[in-house]
Design an enzyme around this catalytic site. Structure first.
Site, PDB file in Angstrom:
ATOM      1  N   LYS A  20       8.392   5.881   5.796  1.00  0.00           N
ATOM      2  CA  LYS A  20       8.767   4.381   6.274  1.00  0.00           C
ATOM      3  C   LYS A  20      10.042   4.410   6.982  1.00  0.00           C
ATOM      4  CE  LYS A  20       5.685   1.854   3.016  1.00  0.00           C
ATOM      5  NZ  LYS A  20       5.493   1.661   1.803  1.00  0.00           N
ATOM      6  N   GLU A  74       1.403  -2.563  12.565  1.00  0.00           N
ATOM      7  CA  GLU A  74       2.193  -3.441  11.800  1.00  0.00           C
ATOM      8  C   GLU A  74       2.524  -3.268  10.522  1.00  0.00           C
ATOM      9  OE1 GLU A  74       4.296  -6.402  13.080  1.00  0.00           O
ATOM     10  OE2 GLU A  74       4.782  -5.892  10.939  1.00  0.00           O
ATOM     11  N   THR A  86      -9.163  -0.690  -0.208  1.00  0.00           N
ATOM     12  CA  THR A  86      -8.459  -1.633  -0.543  1.00  0.00           C
ATOM     13  C   THR A  86      -8.167  -2.651   0.776  1.00  0.00           C
ATOM     14  OG1 THR A  86      -7.349  -0.666  -2.295  1.00  0.00           O
ATOM     15  CG2 THR A  86      -6.200  -2.687  -1.448  1.00  0.00           C
ATOM     16  N   GLU A  91       0.023   4.397  -8.772  1.00  0.00           N
ATOM     17  CA  GLU A  91      -1.406   4.967  -8.800  1.00  0.00           C
ATOM     18  C   GLU A  91      -1.422   6.237 -10.226  1.00  0.00           C
ATOM     19  OE1 GLU A  91      -3.654   5.775  -6.250  1.00  0.00           O
ATOM     20  OE2 GLU A  91      -2.595   4.258  -4.855  1.00  0.00           O
TER      21      GLU A  91
HETATM   22  N1  LIG Z   1      -3.204  -0.623  -0.193  1.00  0.00           N
HETATM   23  C1  LIG Z   1      -2.248  -1.230   0.452  1.00  0.00           C
HETATM   24  O1  LIG Z   1      -1.624  -2.121  -0.207  1.00  0.00           O
HETATM   25  C2  LIG Z   1      -1.456  -0.726   1.778  1.00  0.00           C
HETATM   26  C3  LIG Z   1      -0.302  -1.352   2.358  1.00  0.00           C
HETATM   27  C4  LIG Z   1       0.233  -0.765   3.322  1.00  0.00           C
HETATM   28  C5  LIG Z   1      -0.600   0.505   4.093  1.00  0.00           C
HETATM   29  N2  LIG Z   1      -1.474   1.024   3.339  1.00  0.00           N
HETATM   30  C6  LIG Z   1      -2.113   2.074   4.145  1.00  0.00           C
HETATM   31  O2  LIG Z   1      -3.504   1.766   4.683  1.00  0.00           O
HETATM   32  C7  LIG Z   1      -4.322   2.992   4.432  1.00  0.00           C
HETATM   33  C8  LIG Z   1      -5.571   2.612   3.633  1.00  0.00           C
HETATM   34  O3  LIG Z   1      -4.968   2.190   2.194  1.00  0.00           O
HETATM   35  P1  LIG Z   1      -5.964   1.853   1.179  1.00  0.00           P
HETATM   36  O4  LIG Z   1      -5.335   1.392  -0.027  1.00  0.00           O
HETATM   37  O5  LIG Z   1      -7.021   0.908   1.758  1.00  0.00           O
HETATM   38  O6  LIG Z   1      -6.725   3.236   0.710  1.00  0.00           O
HETATM   39  P2  LIG Z   1      -8.267   3.068  -0.111  1.00  0.00           P
HETATM   40  O7  LIG Z   1      -8.331   1.946  -1.072  1.00  0.00           O
HETATM   41  O8  LIG Z   1      -8.048   4.407  -0.896  1.00  0.00           O
HETATM   42  O9  LIG Z   1      -9.195   3.227   0.906  1.00  0.00           O
HETATM   43  C9  LIG Z   1      -9.538   4.360   1.715  1.00  0.00           C
HETATM   44  C10 LIG Z   1     -10.709   4.156   2.561  1.00  0.00           C
HETATM   45  O10 LIG Z   1     -11.086   5.301   3.510  1.00  0.00           O
HETATM   46  C11 LIG Z   1     -12.333   5.948   3.156  1.00  0.00           C
HETATM   47  N3  LIG Z   1     -12.310   7.447   3.540  1.00  0.00           N
HETATM   48  C12 LIG Z   1     -11.184   8.081   3.021  1.00  0.00           C
HETATM   49  N4  LIG Z   1     -11.301   9.525   3.668  1.00  0.00           N
HETATM   50  C13 LIG Z   1     -12.612   9.262   4.334  1.00  0.00           C
HETATM   51  C14 LIG Z   1     -13.130  10.236   5.251  1.00  0.00           C
HETATM   52  N5  LIG Z   1     -12.891  11.668   5.384  1.00  0.00           N
HETATM   53  N6  LIG Z   1     -14.366   9.840   5.934  1.00  0.00           N
HETATM   54  C15 LIG Z   1     -14.746   8.466   5.688  1.00  0.00           C
HETATM   55  N7  LIG Z   1     -14.115   7.677   4.891  1.00  0.00           N
HETATM   56  C16 LIG Z   1     -13.078   7.924   4.321  1.00  0.00           C
HETATM   57  C17 LIG Z   1     -12.401   5.798   1.760  1.00  0.00           C
HETATM   58  O11 LIG Z   1     -13.877   5.844   1.555  1.00  0.00           O
HETATM   59  P3  LIG Z   1     -14.638   5.549  -0.222  1.00  0.00           P
HETATM   60  O12 LIG Z   1     -14.204   4.197  -0.374  1.00  0.00           O
HETATM   61  O13 LIG Z   1     -16.085   5.826  -0.103  1.00  0.00           O
HETATM   62  O14 LIG Z   1     -13.653   6.495  -0.921  1.00  0.00           O
HETATM   63  C18 LIG Z   1     -11.978   4.236   1.413  1.00  0.00           C
HETATM   64  O15 LIG Z   1     -12.959   3.363   1.822  1.00  0.00           O
HETATM   65  C19 LIG Z   1      -3.484   3.966   3.943  1.00  0.00           C
HETATM   66  O16 LIG Z   1      -2.917   4.735   5.227  1.00  0.00           O
HETATM   67  C20 LIG Z   1      -2.202   3.282   3.190  1.00  0.00           C
HETATM   68  O17 LIG Z   1      -1.181   4.074   3.415  1.00  0.00           O
HETATM   69  C21 LIG Z   1      -2.085   0.431   2.222  1.00  0.00           C
END
Ligand SMILES: NC(=O)c1ccc[n+]([C@@H]2O[C@H](COP(=O)([O-])OP(=O)(O)OC[C@H]3O[C@@H](n4cnc5c(N)ncnc54)[C@H](OP(=O)(O)O)[C@@H]3O)[C@@H](O)[C@H]2O)c1
Length: 425
Positions: free
Chosen positions: A202, A126, A12, A187
């Site tokens: 947080k 941030e 995401t 989720e």
């Molecule tokens: N989403 C939000 O709105 C948001 C807001 C604030 C903070 N965050 C933080 O940002 C971070 C990412 O969130 P997200 O929502 O983007 O998560 P996400 O959609 O689940 O994306 C995670 C990514 O990391 C990859 N990944 C996970 N484990 C891996 C590994 N061992 N080796 C290689 N690649 C790996 C996944 O690969 P695949 O795609 O192949 O599964 C995916 O592309 C988290 O720490 C979250 O707490 C998110």
């Protein structure tokens, strides 16, 4: 001046960031004077469709960190490992790191900040609290001259959406969770949000930044929204409050305490008006008065924008080849046990409707040195519902008084207890 960017995670946040880096490269260069070149994006599953060209994807995150054309690493994979090991490896190579990973920063903040400082590079985060809301930089830089007294925040959009739906639609907790899942706000397994764990991480970060004392996630008192009854959201309105899942970081004068729990918030408090999946953080200090930061706490676009701001800042520092002073330092300080902190409580009691009942209940509160601010009673034949709001008293006294109430014959049930958070710290 070119800076090569390697992203760990292409989901995401990482996917949106990769797309923005490719689409807006010229615009960013024109505004900042820095040419940000996307080099590689690490993902777990190479067969999944991506919002950026597949040629950038790799399933070897350690290669992204080690790639000599990657000058700066963005960690947006989430979780503790392998994220932590990869981030430390990047710092050891002298590469600045930008992360959105609240779990990792809350659990390992001091290790990460110390390592970054020892290597003279930035570690920016941030997006870790409040998603797209600029909050970390205002707290750690703009407000570093203020003696912040309290930070109150709605930092989990999922639970705020659920509470808003329960109150405005009159839905049960289960129905509101199902709707949040249907709309993509929750989720399939909503535990991290509804248990308060996400907000707890947080709160730990906010406390550390506001007071310069590292609290750590294990010292944050956390109570989630799973036990809330829709009836208490209705009673809250009758008493002039709204129920919110609050993250509270406070300097009581004796020490620092951080907590997350559902709270009655007065209807005229700005946090009470924060509806749906929005986030808001309210900061109080003697000279600044009150500051409110509000906006989208999650989502690919807002979060990737916050990450990109950090990337530009870190790239600027890298290019200036400045000796980067550690941004954040932690000194000694007292971290309080929440049991010793003064709180107000709302209680809903199901009692026998008979003479002398109120006196017995008041007696129990008196024995535990908790005084009552207001009482509201609704009778139904031989039973009655009693709503009480107490004055400030130590949390442990409230807990002891509540345990004692459960043993009174006239109390059929302590049906609900929710802490009340008001304007006065
Ligand atoms: N989403 C939000 O709105 C948001 C807001 C604030 C903070 N965050 C933080 O940002 C971070 C990412 O969130 P997200 O929502 O983007 O998560 P996400 O959609 O689940 O994306 C995670 C990514 O990391 C990859 N990944 C996970 N484990 C891996 C590994 N061992 N080796 C290689 N690649 C790996 C996944 O690969 P695949 O795609 O192949 O599964 C995916 O592309 C988290 O720490 C979250 O707490 C998110």
């Amino acid at each position: 001046m070119r800076v090569g960017i390697g992203i760990l995670g292409g989901g995401t946040v990482g996917g949106t960031l990769a797309r923005k880096l490719l689409e807006d490269r010229e615009v960013i260069a024109a505004k900042s004077g820095i040419d940000l070149e996307l080099v590689r994006v690490a993902v777990r599953d190479l067969s999944l469709p991506r919002v950026f060209p597949a040629s950038y994807a790799t399933d070897r995150p350690e290669d992204v960190v080690a790639d000599p054309s990657v000058d700066l690493v963005v960690e947006v994979m989430g979780g503790l490992e392998p994220a932590l090991g990869l981030v430390l490896a990047a710092l050891d190579l002298g590469k600045p790191v930008v992360t959105a990973n609240k779990e990792m920063v809350a659990a390992e903040g001091p290790t990460l900040f110390t390592r970054a400082a020892s290597k003279g590079v930035s570690l920016l985060f941030e997006a870790a609290v409040g998603g797209g809301i600029p909050l970390i930089r205002p707290l750690s830089e703009s407000l570093s001259g203020e003696r912040i007294r309290r930070v109150l925040g709605i930092v989990n959009g999922t639970t705020n959406f659920i509470l808003t739906a329960m109150e405005s639609e009159g839905w049960s907790y289960e129905a509101a969770v199902a709707e949040a899942q249907r709309l993509g706000y929750a989720e399939a397994d909503p535990t991290a949000d509804v248990s308060g764990a996400d907000a707890g991480a947080k709160a730990a970060i906010l406390a550390g930044l506001a007071f310069g004392v590292w609290v750590g996630p294990d010292r944050v008192f956390v109570e989630g929204i799973e036990g809330l009854d829709a009836a208490d959201l209705v009673y809250a309105r009758q008493l002039g409050y709204r129920v919110k899942l609050l993250a509270v970081a406070e300097d009581t004068g004796d020490g620092v305490v951080a907590r997350v729990h559902p709270a009655f918030v007065p209807l005229d408090h700005p946090l009470s008006g924060v509806r749906g999946a929005a986030n808001a953080v309210f900061i109080e200090g003697p000279d600044i008065g009150e500051l409110l930061f509000m906006g989208p706490g999650a989502g690919g676009g807002p979060t990737a924008t916050a990450v990109l701001g950090d990337v530009i800042e870190a790239a600027r520092e890298l290019l200036a080849a400045a000796q980067v002073a550690p941004r954040i330092r932690f000194g000694p300080g007292t971290v309080l046990d929440f049991a010793d902190v003064e709180t107000k409580w709302y209680l809903r009691l199901e009692v026998v409707d008979a003479p002398g009942v109120l006196a017995q209940i008041a007696g129990v509160f008196g024995e535990h040195r908790v005084s009552i601010m207001s009482v509201w009673q609704e009778g139904r034949g031989d039973a009655a519902t009693l709503l009480l709001v107490t004055h400030d008293a130590p949390e442990s006294n409230h807990r002891a008084a509540t345990d004692a109430l459960r043993h009174l014959d006239v109390v059929r049930q302590v049906a609900a207890t929710v802490r009340v958070v008001t304007d006065e710290p």
